[in-house]
Motif scaffolding. Structure first.
Motif, PDB file in Angstrom:
ATOM      1  N   LEU A   7      33.930  52.137  47.161  1.00  0.00           N
ATOM      2  CA  LEU A   7      34.844  51.145  46.604  1.00  0.00           C
ATOM      3  C   LEU A   7      35.593  51.678  45.389  1.00  0.00           C
ATOM      4  O   LEU A   7      35.068  52.484  44.623  1.00  0.00           O
ATOM      5  N   LYS A   8      36.828  51.178  45.222  1.00  0.00           N
ATOM      6  CA  LYS A   8      37.669  51.588  44.095  1.00  0.00           C
ATOM      7  C   LYS A   8      38.406  50.359  43.573  1.00  0.00           C
ATOM      8  O   LYS A   8      38.872  49.529  44.361  1.00  0.00           O
ATOM      9  N   ILE A   9      38.517  50.258  42.239  1.00  0.00           N
ATOM     10  CA  ILE A   9      39.250  49.159  41.611  1.00  0.00           C
ATOM     11  C   ILE A   9      40.574  49.707  41.095  1.00  0.00           C
ATOM     12  O   ILE A   9      40.601  50.708  40.387  1.00  0.00           O
ATOM     13  N   ILE A  10      41.671  49.034  41.472  1.00  0.00           N
ATOM     14  CA  ILE A  10      43.006  49.455  41.045  1.00  0.00           C
ATOM     15  C   ILE A  10      43.636  48.334  40.227  1.00  0.00           C
ATOM     16  O   ILE A  10      43.657  47.184  40.651  1.00  0.00           O
ATOM     17  N   ASN A  11      44.189  48.681  39.054  1.00  0.00           N
ATOM     18  CA  ASN A  11      44.899  47.721  38.217  1.00  0.00           C
ATOM     19  C   ASN A  11      46.332  47.623  38.723  1.00  0.00           C
ATOM     20  O   ASN A  11      47.074  48.589  38.715  1.00  0.00           O
ATOM     21  N   TYR A  15      46.957  41.534  38.409  1.00  0.00           N
ATOM     22  CA  TYR A  15      45.708  41.345  39.158  1.00  0.00           C
ATOM     23  C   TYR A  15      45.078  42.704  39.432  1.00  0.00           C
ATOM     24  O   TYR A  15      45.674  43.748  39.164  1.00  0.00           O
ATOM     25  N   PHE A  16      43.868  42.676  39.966  1.00  0.00           N
ATOM     26  CA  PHE A  16      43.153  43.894  40.321  1.00  0.00           C
ATOM     27  C   PHE A  16      42.884  43.880  41.819  1.00  0.00           C
ATOM     28  O   PHE A  16      42.641  42.827  42.403  1.00  0.00           O
ATOM     29  N   ALA A  29      40.708  43.413  48.679  1.00  0.00           N
ATOM     30  CA  ALA A  29      40.813  42.043  48.178  1.00  0.00           C
ATOM     31  C   ALA A  29      41.452  42.066  46.794  1.00  0.00           C
ATOM     32  O   ALA A  29      41.374  43.069  46.070  1.00  0.00           O
ATOM     33  N   HIS A  30      42.102  40.970  46.420  1.00  0.00           N
ATOM     34  CA  HIS A  30      42.756  40.844  45.125  1.00  0.00           C
ATOM     35  C   HIS A  30      41.997  39.835  44.265  1.00  0.00           C
ATOM     36  O   HIS A  30      41.636  38.769  44.751  1.00  0.00           O
TER      37      HIS A  30
END
Length: 92
Positions: A7-11, A15-16, A29-30
């Motif tokens: 998993l990766k979180i993108i700014n 929103y993320f 998902a946002h």
């Protein structure tokens, strides 16, 4: 912990986005806050079912682990069949 999901979180500004790098385009998902995105990643990695309906749907969308998806669906089914308390003595 099983390493099925990466998993990766993108700014994305307002929103993320949480993305499963091992999945397809629809495995994302946002969410509005970074803390929520981090919580979602933590829950998916630990294979814990989220309490929130929105996070459950998001976790189901992100993961590619069939057993984890089944676990979430069982919890959703339990919630649908749950009896709601109604106070008949309360005056309206």
């Amino acid at each position: 912990m099983c390493g099925i999901d990466k998993l990766k979180i993108i700014n994305c500004g307002n929103y993320f986005t949480v993305i499963n790098l091992k999945g397809e385009h629809e495995n994302h998902a946002h969410v509005k806050k970074k803390s929520t995105a981090e919580l979602l990643v933590k829950l998916i990695k630990r294979k814990q079912v989220p309490k929130s309906k929105y996070l459950r749907e998001s976790a189901k969308r992100i993961t590619i682990d069939k057993k984890y998806i089944q676990k979430i669906e069982i919890k959703e089914e339990k919630d649908r069949n749950k009896l709601n308390y109604i106070n008949n003595r309360k005056r309206r």
